[in-house]
Write a protein that holds these residues in place. Structure first.
Motif, PDB file in Angstrom:
ATOM      1  N   LEU A  13       0.824  -1.197   0.000  1.00  0.00           N
ATOM      2  CA  LEU A  13       0.000   0.000   0.000  1.00  0.00           C
ATOM      3  C   LEU A  13       0.863   1.254   0.000  1.00  0.00           C
ATOM      4  O   LEU A  13       0.586   2.223  -0.713  1.00  0.00           O
ATOM      5  CB  LEU A  13      -0.930   0.005   1.220  1.00  0.00           C
ATOM      6  N   LEU A  14       1.922   1.252   0.799  1.00  0.00           N
ATOM      7  CA  LEU A  14       2.836   2.391   0.799  1.00  0.00           C
ATOM      8  C   LEU A  14       3.481   2.572  -0.567  1.00  0.00           C
ATOM      9  O   LEU A  14       3.605   3.691  -1.074  1.00  0.00           O
ATOM     10  CB  LEU A  14       3.926   2.200   1.863  1.00  0.00           C
ATOM     11  N   ALA A  15       3.892   1.459  -1.173  1.00  0.00           N
ATOM     12  CA  ALA A  15       4.543   1.523  -2.482  1.00  0.00           C
ATOM     13  C   ALA A  15       3.604   2.036  -3.563  1.00  0.00           C
ATOM     14  O   ALA A  15       4.044   2.622  -4.553  1.00  0.00           O
ATOM     15  CB  ALA A  15       5.086   0.152  -2.866  1.00  0.00           C
ATOM     16  N   SER A  16       2.299   1.839  -3.387  1.00  0.00           N
ATOM     17  CA  SER A  16       1.329   2.311  -4.373  1.00  0.00           C
ATOM     18  C   SER A  16       1.102   3.805  -4.290  1.00  0.00           C
ATOM     19  O   SER A  16       0.427   4.384  -5.139  1.00  0.00           O
ATOM     20  CB  SER A  16      -0.002   1.580  -4.194  1.00  0.00           C
ATOM     21  N   GLY A  17       1.677   4.473  -3.244  1.00  0.00           N
ATOM     22  CA  GLY A  17       1.559   5.915  -3.112  1.00  0.00           C
ATOM     23  C   GLY A  17       0.666   6.397  -1.991  1.00  0.00           C
ATOM     24  O   GLY A  17       0.504   7.603  -1.794  1.00  0.00           O
ATOM     25  N   LEU A  18       0.066   5.472  -1.236  1.00  0.00           N
ATOM     26  CA  LEU A  18      -0.782   5.888  -0.123  1.00  0.00           C
ATOM     27  C   LEU A  18       0.063   6.509   0.989  1.00  0.00           C
ATOM     28  O   LEU A  18       1.216   6.141   1.195  1.00  0.00           O
ATOM     29  CB  LEU A  18      -1.563   4.701   0.439  1.00  0.00           C
ATOM     30  N   SER A  19      -0.533   7.446   1.711  1.00  0.00           N
ATOM     31  CA  SER A  19       0.148   8.054   2.850  1.00  0.00           C
ATOM     32  C   SER A  19       0.173   7.079   4.021  1.00  0.00           C
ATOM     33  O   SER A  19      -0.553   6.068   4.035  1.00  0.00           O
ATOM     34  CB  SER A  19      -0.576   9.335   3.276  1.00  0.00           C
ATOM     35  N   ILE A  20       1.003   7.377   5.003  1.00  0.00           N
ATOM     36  CA  ILE A  20       1.058   6.530   6.195  1.00  0.00           C
ATOM     37  C   ILE A  20      -0.300   6.527   6.899  1.00  0.00           C
ATOM     38  O   ILE A  20      -0.778   5.479   7.356  1.00  0.00           O
ATOM     39  CB  ILE A  20       2.173   7.011   7.140  1.00  0.00           C
ATOM     40  N   ARG A  38       8.774   0.660   6.919  1.00  0.00           N
ATOM     41  CA  ARG A  38       9.190   1.431   5.744  1.00  0.00           C
ATOM     42  C   ARG A  38      10.683   1.768   5.782  1.00  0.00           C
ATOM     43  O   ARG A  38      11.389   1.653   4.776  1.00  0.00           O
ATOM     44  CB  ARG A  38       8.373   2.724   5.660  1.00  0.00           C
ATOM     45  N   ASP A  39      11.153   2.203   6.937  1.00  0.00           N
ATOM     46  CA  ASP A  39      12.525   2.709   7.049  1.00  0.00           C
ATOM     47  C   ASP A  39      13.553   1.629   7.330  1.00  0.00           C
ATOM     48  O   ASP A  39      14.742   1.802   7.050  1.00  0.00           O
ATOM     49  CB  ASP A  39      12.603   3.759   8.160  1.00  0.00           C
ATOM     50  N   ARG A  40      13.099   0.495   7.882  1.00  0.00           N
ATOM     51  CA  ARG A  40      14.038  -0.582   8.209  1.00  0.00           C
ATOM     52  C   ARG A  40      13.481  -1.908   7.699  1.00  0.00           C
ATOM     53  O   ARG A  40      13.079  -2.765   8.480  1.00  0.00           O
ATOM     54  CB  ARG A  40      14.291  -0.642   9.717  1.00  0.00           C
ATOM     55  N   PRO A  41      13.465  -2.097   6.366  1.00  0.00           N
ATOM     56  CA  PRO A  41      12.931  -3.348   5.814  1.00  0.00           C
ATOM     57  C   PRO A  41      13.763  -4.538   6.244  1.00  0.00           C
ATOM     58  O   PRO A  41      14.960  -4.426   6.503  1.00  0.00           O
ATOM     59  CB  PRO A  41      13.012  -3.134   4.301  1.00  0.00           C
ATOM     60  N   VAL A  42      13.121  -5.680   6.317  1.00  0.00           N
ATOM     61  CA  VAL A  42      13.803  -6.895   6.754  1.00  0.00           C
ATOM     62  C   VAL A  42      14.006  -7.815   5.569  1.00  0.00           C
ATOM     63  O   VAL A  42      13.257  -7.791   4.599  1.00  0.00           O
ATOM     64  CB  VAL A  42      12.996  -7.615   7.863  1.00  0.00           C
ATOM     65  N   LEU A  47       8.965  -8.636  -0.641  1.00  0.00           N
ATOM     66  CA  LEU A  47       8.923  -7.370  -1.356  1.00  0.00           C
ATOM     67  C   LEU A  47      10.297  -6.768  -1.580  1.00  0.00           C
ATOM     68  O   LEU A  47      10.458  -5.887  -2.417  1.00  0.00           O
ATOM     69  CB  LEU A  47       8.056  -6.360  -0.581  1.00  0.00           C
ATOM     70  N   ILE A  48      11.304  -7.182  -0.819  1.00  0.00           N
ATOM     71  CA  ILE A  48      12.613  -6.578  -1.013  1.00  0.00           C
ATOM     72  C   ILE A  48      13.611  -7.562  -1.587  1.00  0.00           C
ATOM     73  O   ILE A  48      14.795  -7.276  -1.667  1.00  0.00           O
ATOM     74  CB  ILE A  48      13.149  -5.988   0.308  1.00  0.00           C
ATOM     75  N   ARG A  49      13.183  -8.753  -1.936  1.00  0.00           N
ATOM     76  CA  ARG A  49      14.075  -9.671  -2.613  1.00  0.00           C
ATOM     77  C   ARG A  49      14.388  -9.148  -4.011  1.00  0.00           C
ATOM     78  O   ARG A  49      13.716  -8.277  -4.535  1.00  0.00           O
ATOM     79  CB  ARG A  49      13.441 -11.063  -2.703  1.00  0.00           C
ATOM     80  N   PRO A 114       6.412  -3.378  -6.491  1.00  0.00           N
ATOM     81  CA  PRO A 114       5.726  -2.997  -5.244  1.00  0.00           C
ATOM     82  C   PRO A 114       6.639  -2.404  -4.183  1.00  0.00           C
ATOM     83  O   PRO A 114       6.143  -1.812  -3.224  1.00  0.00           O
ATOM     84  CB  PRO A 114       5.110  -4.321  -4.773  1.00  0.00           C
ATOM     85  N   THR A 115       7.949  -2.558  -4.305  1.00  0.00           N
ATOM     86  CA  THR A 115       8.842  -2.004  -3.284  1.00  0.00           C
ATOM     87  C   THR A 115       9.208  -0.555  -3.547  1.00  0.00           C
ATOM     88  O   THR A 115       9.843   0.070  -2.708  1.00  0.00           O
ATOM     89  CB  THR A 115      10.140  -2.826  -3.214  1.00  0.00           C
ATOM     90  N   SER A 116       8.854  -0.019  -4.702  1.00  0.00           N
ATOM     91  CA  SER A 116       9.219   1.352  -5.044  1.00  0.00           C
ATOM     92  C   SER A 116       8.016   2.273  -4.925  1.00  0.00           C
ATOM     93  O   SER A 116       6.899   1.898  -5.274  1.00  0.00           O
ATOM     94  CB  SER A 116       9.775   1.416  -6.477  1.00  0.00           C
ATOM     95  N   VAL A 117       8.264   3.465  -4.436  1.00  0.00           N
ATOM     96  CA  VAL A 117       7.208   4.470  -4.335  1.00  0.00           C
ATOM     97  C   VAL A 117       6.893   5.005  -5.729  1.00  0.00           C
ATOM     98  O   VAL A 117       7.802   5.356  -6.492  1.00  0.00           O
ATOM     99  CB  VAL A 117       7.642   5.623  -3.412  1.00  0.00           C
ATOM    100  N   ILE A 118       5.626   5.055  -6.069  1.00  0.00           N
ATOM    101  CA  ILE A 118       5.190   5.594  -7.349  1.00  0.00           C
ATOM    102  C   ILE A 118       4.754   7.033  -7.132  1.00  0.00           C
ATOM    103  O   ILE A 118       3.956   7.310  -6.235  1.00  0.00           O
ATOM    104  CB  ILE A 118       4.019   4.785  -7.940  1.00  0.00           C
ATOM    105  N   SER A 119       5.260   7.943  -7.919  1.00  0.00           N
ATOM    106  CA  SER A 119       4.902   9.342  -7.770  1.00  0.00           C
ATOM    107  C   SER A 119       4.451   9.914  -9.103  1.00  0.00           C
ATOM    108  O   SER A 119       4.645   9.301 -10.160  1.00  0.00           O
ATOM    109  CB  SER A 119       6.080  10.156  -7.215  1.00  0.00           C
ATOM    110  N   ARG A 120       3.859  11.099  -9.042  1.00  0.00           N
ATOM    111  CA  ARG A 120       3.385  11.765 -10.249  1.00  0.00           C
ATOM    112  C   ARG A 120       3.927  13.192 -10.269  1.00  0.00           C
ATOM    113  O   ARG A 120       4.049  13.824  -9.232  1.00  0.00           O
ATOM    114  CB  ARG A 120       1.852  11.799 -10.294  1.00  0.00           C
ATOM    115  N   ARG A 121       4.210  13.666 -11.448  1.00  0.00           N
ATOM    116  CA  ARG A 121       4.676  15.035 -11.617  1.00  0.00           C
ATOM    117  C   ARG A 121       3.931  15.668 -12.770  1.00  0.00           C
ATOM    118  O   ARG A 121       3.934  15.136 -13.879  1.00  0.00           O
ATOM    119  CB  ARG A 121       6.180  15.068 -11.883  1.00  0.00           C
ATOM    120  N   HIS A 122       3.265  16.783 -12.480  1.00  0.00           N
ATOM    121  CA  HIS A 122       2.492  17.454 -13.529  1.00  0.00           C
ATOM    122  C   HIS A 122       3.426  18.254 -14.427  1.00  0.00           C
ATOM    123  O   HIS A 122       4.266  19.012 -13.959  1.00  0.00           O
ATOM    124  CB  HIS A 122       1.441  18.380 -12.919  1.00  0.00           C
TER     125      HIS A 122
END
Length: 253
Positions: A13-20, A38-42, A47-49, A114-122
């Motif tokens: 869900l975080l990777a899809s761009g949702l806020s915390i 988010r900050d200390r993945p295991v 998702l991080i393989r 899914p491990t990367s944050v998706i963002s948008r830029r106008h």
């Protein structure tokens, strides 16, 4: 204590761009826990393989239908650029007239990476949907220096297998990124006077002959009749062919 499935769903869900905050509301996981994940993945999280193509035995990216849809979007109107520290930026440019296309590109990119944050830029008249990952060139080996129409674009055998399994999703990505479904108007001069006929048709325009050929091959797999109407453009105009393609593509929205 949360199990691994909850943690992985939260990270997706975080990777899809949702806020915390929105992720907390959807999952019930505390804010502090979400930040820690988010900050200390295991290392035991899938998702991080490494990506499917980086595994000791390379596999097909999953979900395959989302992957091949994203490949179509990339070949139609996207690019990959190298960034510092061995990271690459995948950008898909979507016309602002089609908010549904922007949303679908965002969701598809999140499914594939899914491990990367998706963002948008106008930008001027369009929205750039983008994601950073070191794995984009592994998933899209068509990446290379220069413009796509100035270099060969050839699919790997494993990519061709996915296109064969999901040709409709591939064509959807191509046409929605660099094509359109519209109405063609034809004038006929008859003894009784001028008459106008209207019928829907699809167009896909691209400067790369290789990408045009890939679109044509996928249409053949779907049984959709098509033809070149210009050097850099193919069209689908027969009524039964348009109706069949509507089942897989449809107009932008």
């Amino acid at each position: 204590m949360y199990d691994l499935a909850v943690r992985d769903d939260t990270l997706r869900l975080l990777a899809s761009g949702l806020s915390i905050g929105e992720t907390r509301r959807q999952t019930g996981v505390s804010t502090n826990t979400i930040r820690r994940w988010r900050d200390r993945p295991v290392t035991d999280s899938p998702l991080i393989r490494t990506c499917a193509r980086c595994a000791s035995l390379p596999q097909t990216p999953a979900p395959a239908d989302s992957y091949i849809h994203l490949l179509g979007l990339y070949l139609g109107d996207g690019h990959i650029v190298a960034c510092p520290k061995g990271v690459y930026l995948l950008s898909i440019y979507c016309d602002d007239r089609w908010p549904g296309l922007i949303e679908e590109a965002t969701i598809t990119m999140a499914h594939v990476m899914p491990t990367s944050v998706i963002s948008r830029r106008h930008r001027n008249g369009c929205t750039e949907v983008k994601s950073l990952s070191k794995h984009w060139p592994h998933l899209f080996p068509q990446h290379g220096p220069g413009k796509k129409h100035e270099r060969p674009i050839v699919l790997e055998p494993w990519q061709r297998e996915i296109v064969s399994a999901h040709p409709g999703r591939f064509v959807r990505g191509l046409i929605h990124s660099d094509g359109w479904r519209g109405t063609n108007r034809v004038r006929r001069d008859l003894p009784s006077g001028v008459r106008w006929y209207e019928y829907p048709r699809y167009h896909f325009k691209n400067e790369s002959p290789d990408i045009l050929a890939l679109c044509g091959e996928a249409l053949d797999l779907l049984g959709v009749a098509w033809r070149f109407n210009n050097r850099n453009e193919l069209s689908v105009a027969r009524r039964e062919a348009v109706e069949l393609l509507d089942l897989h593509v449809g107009p932008k929205y």
